[in-house]
Design a protein around this motif. Sequence first.
Motif, PDB file in Angstrom:
ATOM      1  N   TYR A  46       0.781  -1.183  -0.073  1.00 38.21           N
ATOM      2  CA  TYR A  46      -0.070  -0.191   0.028  1.00 38.21           C
ATOM      3  C   TYR A  46       0.928   1.510  -0.098  1.00 38.21           C
ATOM      4  CZ  TYR A  46      -3.408   3.729   1.349  1.00 38.21           C
ATOM      5  OH  TYR A  46      -4.080   4.716   1.404  1.00 38.21           O
ATOM      6  N   GLY A  47       1.870   1.383   0.954  1.00 39.23           N
ATOM      7  CA  GLY A  47       2.638   2.649   1.001  1.00 39.23           C
ATOM      8  C   GLY A  47       3.237   2.801  -0.279  1.00 39.23           C
ATOM      9  N   ARG A  48       3.966   2.020  -0.867  1.00 44.01           N
ATOM     10  CA  ARG A  48       4.764   2.378  -2.111  1.00 44.01           C
ATOM     11  C   ARG A  48       4.022   2.261  -3.393  1.00 44.01           C
ATOM     12  NH1 ARG A  48       8.993  -2.084  -1.044  1.00 44.01           N
ATOM     13  NH2 ARG A  48       8.063  -2.571  -2.852  1.00 44.01           N
ATOM     14  N   ALA A  49       2.754   2.062  -3.595  1.00 47.05           N
ATOM     15  CA  ALA A  49       2.139   1.856  -4.637  1.00 47.05           C
ATOM     16  C   ALA A  49       1.577   3.368  -4.681  1.00 47.05           C
ATOM     17  CB  ALA A  49       0.838   0.899  -4.486  1.00 47.05           C
ATOM     18  N   ARG A 104      -1.151  -8.036   4.022  1.00 43.58           N
ATOM     19  CA  ARG A 104       0.359  -7.255   4.107  1.00 43.58           C
ATOM     20  C   ARG A 104       0.008  -5.675   4.249  1.00 43.58           C
ATOM     21  NH1 ARG A 104       1.055  -9.866  -1.088  1.00 43.58           N
ATOM     22  NH2 ARG A 104       2.690 -11.559  -0.821  1.00 43.58           N
ATOM     23  N   ALA A 105      -0.944  -5.156   3.888  1.00 44.22           N
ATOM     24  CA  ALA A 105      -1.351  -3.734   3.845  1.00 44.22           C
ATOM     25  C   ALA A 105      -1.664  -3.466   5.565  1.00 44.22           C
ATOM     26  CB  ALA A 105      -2.296  -3.085   3.138  1.00 44.22           C
ATOM     27  N   SER A 106      -2.260  -4.406   6.048  1.00 37.27           N
ATOM     28  CA  SER A 106      -3.030  -4.165   7.428  1.00 37.27           C
ATOM     29  C   SER A 106      -2.014  -4.153   8.372  1.00 37.27           C
ATOM     30  CB  SER A 106      -4.096  -5.347   7.772  1.00 37.27           C
ATOM     31  OG  SER A 106      -3.735  -6.793   7.861  1.00 37.27           O
ATOM     32  N   CYS A 107      -0.872  -4.738   7.963  1.00 32.05           N
ATOM     33  CA  CYS A 107       0.004  -4.615   8.923  1.00 32.05           C
ATOM     34  C   CYS A 107       0.682  -3.363   9.576  1.00 32.05           C
ATOM     35  CB  CYS A 107       1.503  -5.648   8.412  1.00 32.05           C
ATOM     36  SG  CYS A 107       1.203  -7.328   8.558  1.00 32.05           S
ATOM     37  N   THR A 108       0.381  -2.315   8.416  1.00 32.45           N
ATOM     38  CA  THR A 108       1.058  -0.993   8.788  1.00 32.45           C
ATOM     39  C   THR A 108      -0.114  -0.009   8.364  1.00 32.45           C
ATOM     40  OG1 THR A 108       1.573  -0.769   6.217  1.00 32.45           O
ATOM     41  CG2 THR A 108       3.251  -1.577   8.068  1.00 32.45           C
ATOM     42  N   ASN A 109      -1.242  -0.413   7.742  1.00 33.54           N
ATOM     43  CA  ASN A 109      -2.160   0.841   7.382  1.00 33.54           C
ATOM     44  C   ASN A 109      -3.527   0.686   8.238  1.00 33.54           C
ATOM     45  OD1 ASN A 109      -4.484   1.621   5.446  1.00 33.54           O
ATOM     46  ND2 ASN A 109      -2.653   2.821   4.919  1.00 33.54           N
ATOM     47  N   PRO A 110      -3.995   1.658   8.719  1.00 36.80           N
ATOM     48  CA  PRO A 110      -5.250   1.676   9.521  1.00 36.80           C
ATOM     49  C   PRO A 110      -6.328   1.364   8.604  1.00 36.80           C
ATOM     50  CG  PRO A 110      -4.006   3.640   9.947  1.00 36.80           C
ATOM     51  CD  PRO A 110      -3.192   3.051   8.891  1.00 36.80           C
ATOM     52  N   VAL A 111      -6.586   2.103   7.321  1.00 39.94           N
ATOM     53  CA  VAL A 111      -7.730   1.624   6.562  1.00 39.94           C
ATOM     54  C   VAL A 111      -7.642   0.073   6.449  1.00 39.94           C
ATOM     55  CG1 VAL A 111      -8.355   2.142   4.328  1.00 39.94           C
ATOM     56  CG2 VAL A 111      -7.609   3.998   5.716  1.00 39.94           C
ATOM     57  N   ALA A 112      -6.423  -0.422   5.876  1.00 38.35           N
ATOM     58  CA  ALA A 112      -6.683  -2.055   5.748  1.00 38.35           C
ATOM     59  C   ALA A 112      -6.931  -2.635   6.994  1.00 38.35           C
ATOM     60  CB  ALA A 112      -5.087  -2.244   5.520  1.00 38.35           C
ATOM     61  N   GLN A 168      -6.135 -18.059  14.140  1.00 39.72           N
ATOM     62  CA  GLN A 168      -5.609 -19.208  13.534  1.00 39.72           C
ATOM     63  C   GLN A 168      -5.260 -19.032  11.798  1.00 39.72           C
ATOM     64  OE1 GLN A 168      -4.160 -22.105  15.048  1.00 39.72           O
ATOM     65  NE2 GLN A 168      -4.356 -20.662  16.642  1.00 39.72           N
ATOM     66  N   ILE A 169      -6.541 -18.486  11.150  1.00 37.66           N
ATOM     67  CA  ILE A 169      -6.603 -18.546   9.928  1.00 37.66           C
ATOM     68  C   ILE A 169      -5.590 -17.670   9.223  1.00 37.66           C
ATOM     69  CG2 ILE A 169      -7.988 -17.899   7.985  1.00 37.66           C
ATOM     70  CD1 ILE A 169     -10.239 -19.211   9.738  1.00 37.66           C
ATOM     71  N   LEU A 170      -5.548 -16.110   9.947  1.00 42.66           N
ATOM     72  CA  LEU A 170      -4.949 -14.929   9.535  1.00 42.66           C
ATOM     73  C   LEU A 170      -3.452 -15.392   9.941  1.00 42.66           C
ATOM     74  CD1 LEU A 170      -7.060 -12.207  10.426  1.00 42.66           C
ATOM     75  CD2 LEU A 170      -6.393 -12.986   8.229  1.00 42.66           C
ATOM     76  N   GLY A 171      -3.088 -16.013  10.973  1.00 40.92           N
ATOM     77  CA  GLY A 171      -1.627 -16.564  11.379  1.00 40.92           C
ATOM     78  C   GLY A 171      -1.131 -17.200  10.276  1.00 40.92           C
ATOM     79  N   LEU A 172      -1.781 -18.294   9.686  1.00 39.39           N
ATOM     80  CA  LEU A 172      -1.656 -19.241   8.717  1.00 39.39           C
ATOM     81  C   LEU A 172      -1.422 -18.261   7.414  1.00 39.39           C
ATOM     82  CD1 LEU A 172      -1.296 -21.930   7.254  1.00 39.39           C
ATOM     83  CD2 LEU A 172      -3.794 -21.859   6.729  1.00 39.39           C
ATOM     84  N   ALA A 173      -2.045 -17.594   7.002  1.00 40.69           N
ATOM     85  CA  ALA A 173      -2.192 -16.605   5.914  1.00 40.69           C
ATOM     86  C   ALA A 173      -0.757 -15.811   6.037  1.00 40.69           C
ATOM     87  CB  ALA A 173      -3.199 -15.887   5.455  1.00 40.69           C
ATOM     88  N   LEU A 174      -0.341 -15.134   7.161  1.00 41.38           N
ATOM     89  CA  LEU A 174       0.636 -14.422   7.198  1.00 41.38           C
ATOM     90  C   LEU A 174       1.866 -15.319   7.067  1.00 41.38           C
ATOM     91  CD1 LEU A 174       1.570 -11.620   7.925  1.00 41.38           C
ATOM     92  CD2 LEU A 174       1.599 -12.401  10.337  1.00 41.38           C
ATOM     93  N   CYS A 175       2.127 -16.432   7.684  1.00 44.67           N
ATOM     94  CA  CYS A 175       3.236 -17.315   7.854  1.00 44.67           C
ATOM     95  C   CYS A 175       3.412 -18.060   6.379  1.00 44.67           C
ATOM     96  CB  CYS A 175       2.930 -18.490   8.815  1.00 44.67           C
ATOM     97  SG  CYS A 175       3.204 -17.517  10.432  1.00 44.67           S
TER      98      CYS A 175
END
Length: 182
Positions: free
Chosen positions: A24-27, A98-106, A142-149
């Motif tokens: 998100y940040g660099r796009a 990915r974006a939700s790790c740094t962006n409040p909108v995400a 669990q589901i989001l942790g799996l996706a992240l990893c």
Amino acid sequence: MRSSDRSRAAILKAARKRFAADGYGRATMRAIAADACIDPAMIIRYFGSKERLFVAAAQHDLALPDPRTIPRDRVGATLVDAFLSRWERDETIQVLLRASCTNPVAVEHMRSLFATQLVPVAVALLGDTPEAARRAALASSQILGLALCRFVLAFQPVVDMSREEIIAWIGPAVQHHLLGTS
């Protein structure tokens, strides 16, 4: 299809690819416009801002199965399988994660996505109780942790595990979070 619909679709397609590649940040809206072969002013015309473009590009139907049609002892495994299928076919949720790790909108969009699509699964299984929302939130972890990893951080050996192995390991955890059984 009208010209405006084609332009809007081209912008969304380019935005999804650009957000996936750059985050998100660099796009930039200029890069998205170039990818869509349109003037950057068209993005503002159709979406108003980068944030609103991101939210539109990140719209995602998780396409979860109706939990009432799943044998109760297979709910966790079936949901993990459904999530894996969705993520492997469509990177929208990965972009959003990915974006939700740094962006409040995400972050807010991710919350809304799971609140409107996973909480109803828990409600269908348990009834409309505060516990259903808590259980859906734990299953989401669990589901989001799996996706992240697996898809974002590419942790080994999670990336190399077969679909069947992932379902065998994560399915019981999701089952337990949703129903209290494994």
